[in-house]
Every structure is written in C-alpha cells, then in structure tokens.
Scaffold this active site. Sequence first.
Site, mmCIF file in Angstrom:
data_model
loop_
_atom_site.group_PDB
_atom_site.id
_atom_site.type_symbol
_atom_site.label_atom_id
_atom_site.label_comp_id
_atom_site.label_asym_id
_atom_site.label_seq_id
_atom_site.Cartn_x
_atom_site.Cartn_y
_atom_site.Cartn_z
ATOM 1 N N ASN A 274 78.458 131.673 -66.189
ATOM 2 C CA ASN A 274 77.282 132.531 -65.962
ATOM 3 C C ASN A 274 77.582 133.748 -65.085
ATOM 4 O OD1 ASN A 274 77.530 130.681 -63.803
ATOM 5 N ND2 ASN A 274 75.415 131.031 -63.220
ATOM 6 N N THR B 54 75.930 119.429 -63.900
ATOM 7 C CA THR B 54 75.943 118.137 -63.207
ATOM 8 C C THR B 54 76.713 117.105 -64.031
ATOM 9 O OG1 THR B 54 73.898 118.669 -62.053
ATOM 10 C CG2 THR B 54 74.431 116.325 -62.279
ATOM 11 N N GLU C 6 79.540 122.114 -57.037
ATOM 12 C CA GLU C 6 78.335 122.957 -57.079
ATOM 13 C C GLU C 6 77.774 122.826 -58.478
ATOM 14 O OE1 GLU C 6 77.144 124.582 -54.575
ATOM 15 O OE2 GLU C 6 78.835 124.333 -53.209
ATOM 16 N N CYS D 20 72.291 129.812 -61.347
ATOM 17 C CA CYS D 20 71.926 128.493 -60.811
ATOM 18 C C CYS D 20 70.819 128.601 -59.770
ATOM 19 C CB CYS D 20 73.159 127.840 -60.203
ATOM 20 S SG CYS D 20 73.950 128.910 -58.993
ATOM 21 N N GLU E 53 80.073 125.647 -49.860
ATOM 22 C CA GLU E 53 81.004 126.770 -49.925
ATOM 23 C C GLU E 53 80.553 127.834 -48.919
ATOM 24 O OE1 GLU E 53 80.761 127.502 -54.296
ATOM 25 O OE2 GLU E 53 82.868 126.891 -54.278
HETATM 26 P P1 NAD Z 1 80.136 123.192 -67.617
HETATM 27 O O1 NAD Z 1 80.006 122.019 -66.725
HETATM 28 O O2 NAD Z 1 79.989 122.990 -69.069
HETATM 29 O O3 NAD Z 1 81.565 123.885 -67.431
HETATM 30 C C1 NAD Z 1 82.023 124.324 -66.172
HETATM 31 C C2 NAD Z 1 83.547 124.324 -66.187
HETATM 32 O O4 NAD Z 1 84.011 122.969 -66.259
HETATM 33 C C3 NAD Z 1 84.156 125.055 -67.381
HETATM 34 O O5 NAD Z 1 85.299 125.772 -66.967
HETATM 35 C C4 NAD Z 1 84.519 123.898 -68.296
HETATM 36 O O6 NAD Z 1 85.539 124.213 -69.207
HETATM 37 C C5 NAD Z 1 84.965 122.860 -67.297
HETATM 38 N N1 NAD Z 1 84.975 121.480 -67.818
HETATM 39 C C6 NAD Z 1 84.250 120.968 -68.838
HETATM 40 N N2 NAD Z 1 84.554 119.656 -69.012
HETATM 41 C C7 NAD Z 1 85.475 119.332 -68.066
HETATM 42 C C8 NAD Z 1 86.153 118.129 -67.721
HETATM 43 N N3 NAD Z 1 85.944 116.999 -68.383
HETATM 44 N N4 NAD Z 1 87.003 118.155 -66.678
HETATM 45 C C9 NAD Z 1 87.185 119.284 -65.962
HETATM 46 N N5 NAD Z 1 86.594 120.463 -66.259
HETATM 47 C C10 NAD Z 1 85.734 120.484 -67.295
HETATM 48 O O7 NAD Z 1 79.098 124.271 -67.074
HETATM 49 P P2 NAD Z 1 78.733 125.677 -67.731
HETATM 50 O O8 NAD Z 1 77.885 125.417 -68.932
HETATM 51 O O9 NAD Z 1 79.982 126.494 -67.857
HETATM 52 O O10 NAD Z 1 77.862 126.353 -66.575
HETATM 53 C C11 NAD Z 1 76.478 126.207 -66.440
HETATM 54 C C12 NAD Z 1 76.163 125.187 -65.369
HETATM 55 O O11 NAD Z 1 76.737 125.589 -64.140
HETATM 56 C C13 NAD Z 1 74.684 125.053 -65.083
HETATM 57 O O12 NAD Z 1 74.363 123.696 -64.966
HETATM 58 C C14 NAD Z 1 74.501 125.744 -63.742
HETATM 59 O O13 NAD Z 1 73.426 125.292 -62.972
HETATM 60 C C15 NAD Z 1 75.793 125.440 -63.090
HETATM 61 N N6 NAD Z 1 76.060 126.395 -62.016
HETATM 62 C C16 NAD Z 1 75.953 125.956 -60.721
HETATM 63 C C17 NAD Z 1 76.177 126.844 -59.670
HETATM 64 C C18 NAD Z 1 76.079 126.399 -58.231
HETATM 65 O O14 NAD Z 1 76.538 127.116 -57.365
HETATM 66 N N7 NAD Z 1 75.503 125.249 -57.932
HETATM 67 C C19 NAD Z 1 76.511 128.168 -59.950
HETATM 68 C C20 NAD Z 1 76.591 128.570 -61.285
HETATM 69 C C21 NAD Z 1 76.378 127.667 -62.308
#
Ligand code: NAD
Length: 480
Positions: free
Chosen positions: A150, A228, A248, A282, A461
Amino acid sequence: MEKVLNYIGGELVPAAGGQWLDKPEPATGQLYAHVPDSREVDVQSAVEAAGRAFPAWAALPAIERSRFLRRIAGLIHERLDAFARAESIDTGKPLAVARTVDIPRSVLNFEFFADAATQFSSEAHPMDGVALNYTLRSPLGVVGCISPWNLPLYLLTWKIAPALAAGNCVVAKPSEVTPMTAYLLSQVCRDAGLPPGVLNLVHGLGPHVGGPLTRHPDVSAISFTGSTRTGAEIARVAAPAFKKLSLEMGGKNPNVIFADCDFDEALATTLRSSFANQGQICLCGPRIFVQRSLYPRFKEALVARTRALKVGDPLVEGTDQGALVSREHFEKVMGYIALAKQEGGNILTGGQRASVPGRCANGWFIEPTLVEGLAPTCRTNQEEIFGPVATLMPFDDEEEVLSWANSTRYGLAGSVWTKDLTRAHRFASRLHSGIVWVNTWMLRDLRTPFGGVKESGVGREGGWDALRFFTEPKNVCIKL
Ligand code: NAD
C-alpha cells in the site's frame, strides 16, 4: 517491458531459476513489467551475502553508517520525479500522492535514522556505590524485513533504515504486487557506494521468498508489515526459532466525531481518513461514528464532498482517487460492497466500479463509497476492507461509542473529534489502540512509538523503539 531485478551481494540479478512473475499496471490492467519469481536458493544467496558483509558494517562507526544513509536519502531526493512516477504506475495511486507523501517520507526515513544512529545511547544503573550496571546494545546480525503494497517504498524504508542504522545487514522482501521502487532503491544503493551485501532485496511471492527468509536459521529477526493472516503465519514459523519479531498488521480504525467538534476540520479530515490512497492505508478510519445531533448535517456534507472526489488516471494532475492495487484486491473490495448491501446497508454514494475512459478504461477503479444503516457488529463493520468504503453510524453518548469503537479484534489507530479537553483525554486513554489522534489524523512524529494492539500488532516501530528492536541489549555489572 520493464524488468525488475534482485539486489544480492551488490549485484542486480534475475532469480537463479530464471522464472518471472507478471506485473500489470493497476490503472490500465495491462502487463508492464516482469518481476523475479525468486525461491529459497535466492534467499540463501542473499542471507550469505548479508552474513559476509555484517562484521565490517557493524564495526563501522555510527557516523559512517549515518553518512551512507544520508547519501541514499540524497539520491532518492534527486530522483524524486522518477521514483514518484514509478510508485504511481506500480500502485495506481495518484502521482501527486506519491510525489508529496510516499517518496518524501521515504527520504525522511533514511534522514531520520541517519541522525538517530549518531544519537542512540545506552542506559547506566548505578547501585548506590556497590556496583555499576551499564547496557551494551549490539546489532543482531542478518535481519529480514517484509513489507506490503500500500505504501511500498515508505514502509520498506521505515524498516530498512533503522535496521541498517543500528549496524545490521538486511535481506528485504518487498511486496510482489508493487516491486518497482524497491528496484529503484537498489540502483540508488549501488550509486551511493553501499558496501555489497549490506542491503539485499529479493523479489517474489510470500511463500517462496518470505517463507524461507522467516525460516532461515541465520536470520535473527523479522520485521513485518502486512495482513494479520500473514503475520500469524510468520509468528507460527519464527516463534519456535526464538527470533525477534515485530508485526504491524491490519486495522479497522474508528473515527469518533462528537457534536462539539470543529465541523469544517472534522469534515475535511474525515474525507481524507476515509479515502486517502483509495482507503488503502492501515491508519484509515473506515468506521465513522457521529453524535446523533450532528449526524444529519455531517452526513449530508460528507456525501457531497465524497461525490466531488475525482476518480481518474493516476498520472493526470487533479485526480483525487486512483486505481485499486490489483484485480484480486478490486474484487475483494467489490465483494465487501455487496456484503454491505446484503447486511442491510444503504449506499449513500458510490458502490460501483468507476469508469475512467481512455487509456484507463480497463483499470481497477471503485467509486468512493459511503454506507449507512449497518450495526457496529456486522461483518462490514468488523472486517478490514482496505478500500474506498466507509460506514456512517450515529451514536448517543460516550459510553456507547467507546464500546463500539473497541468492539473489533483490531486496535491500530483511532481519531476523536471534540473541543472538550477532558473528554478527549478520557476517551484517548480508554480506546484500545496503539495510536490515538485528537482533532487530527495521520499527523506523525517519527520519534513516537508506532504500532497496534490486539490483532493489529506486536511491538512498536519508530524512534528508539525501532533501534532497540534491531539491537540486543547486554547488561554489564561491575562491582565497585
Ligand atoms: P500481505 O500480508 O498479503 O503481504 C505482506 C507481505 O508479506 C508481502 O511482501 C507478502 O509477499 C509477504 N508474505 C505473504 N505470505 C508470506 C509468508 N507466508 N511468509 C512471509 N511473508 C509472506 O499484506 P498486503 O496485502 O501486502 O498488505 C495489506 C495489509 O497490510 C493490510 O492488512 C494492512 O492493514 C496491512 N498494513 C499494516 C500496516 C501497519 O503499520 N500496521 C501498514 C500498512 C499495511
């Protein structure tokens, strides 16, 4: 067709197996780049390169590491237009957002931790003339940073900068959905003369790259931002190996508007907190609670302002709302709009795919959508949608809205709008949330702890919290 490459041991290389992933442009739906479809073997090379680079990098005086970070920041700043354009094309976000938010903040992440590296100090605990304790903080070694799509460069650098500043070497895995600015960053690092292996970027799918990185015995910590569900998987794999973890994750943030708020400020900011980056932040506040006496006026004004948002080509000046990041995500969000209707929601505005004529006719655009008439407990109000969809709900008093605000499994951030100072403090302290904004939203000081409670996160963080996470403390006790 553009080609993204991995950055391993200072070299720009394809995946060892020669496989590629297709990368479409969200605004057009057209394929525009190929991304390395890396596997365990590539992660292994990156971890080995990082391990080789670590002793010399950790031994550098902090001021020297700080200079490298400053050089990287300077080069991103010089190439701001190229970075912003790449981020906009890759994500579908308006170019103006990438130019004024994503890329400047990425520069600032490096600058901030360049400074922090030289100011980070440690504690001493004298024992009344009996002994003196002091705490040494050493870098962890090779650490893994995994980031989402994002705010691609912004969130990637938010992890990389403190990890490097503290003396670690990094293997980072950017989101496969938005790899382009991470690739530009690897070119910047080469031009900045960063020693080979200090930072490595391995592109590819989560289970193919993030999985092996999380499992790798020589990786001592994982800093993750994403959903999550993925965070839970990472914790499941990393916990038995006793790795340090910073997670996060998702959110479903409340935006609580009392009748005594500054109406114009609350309205303008609520528009942003609902729809900035197409609602894909987020920290967005998609649950809008408005005190009943203000509700009709606020609703009318918010609907009018939402209708006036211009959905269009992200590269065209004046576009407020760009495309959603991928077809899968577009379908997920459209599914939630259908669910909102099924659950009895009344669509006040939006609710449809947005049509953008010309080159963007096949892009993944959704009209900014406001829904009312839903209970706080329904799925639409409990699950993270992460798109341009917000719900409006009236409330009568503070206790009622507090219990609704706290009713989800998430607890990342929340906003409260009131001129009553006592109520603001009381409400802020009772909200189950890592971050509370009073009469504002997304106002960030990088020194403050950033993160969530409940299923939104573990760890913090920002500022010293990040540098503490990326170091191991050791107490030394000297008898006097
Ligand atoms: P995602 O969990 O699908 O992917 C995040 C990252 O994890 C990607 O690089 C992905 O390739 C990797 N990944 C996927 N499966 C994995 C595994 N089994 N092992 C290790 N890595 C793996 O999330 P997304 O769709 O890219 O992002 C959107 C989500 O991120 C939303 O839920 C949003 O709320 C959250 N987000 C949270 C924050 C925060 O600071 N809390 C900030 C931005 C986004």
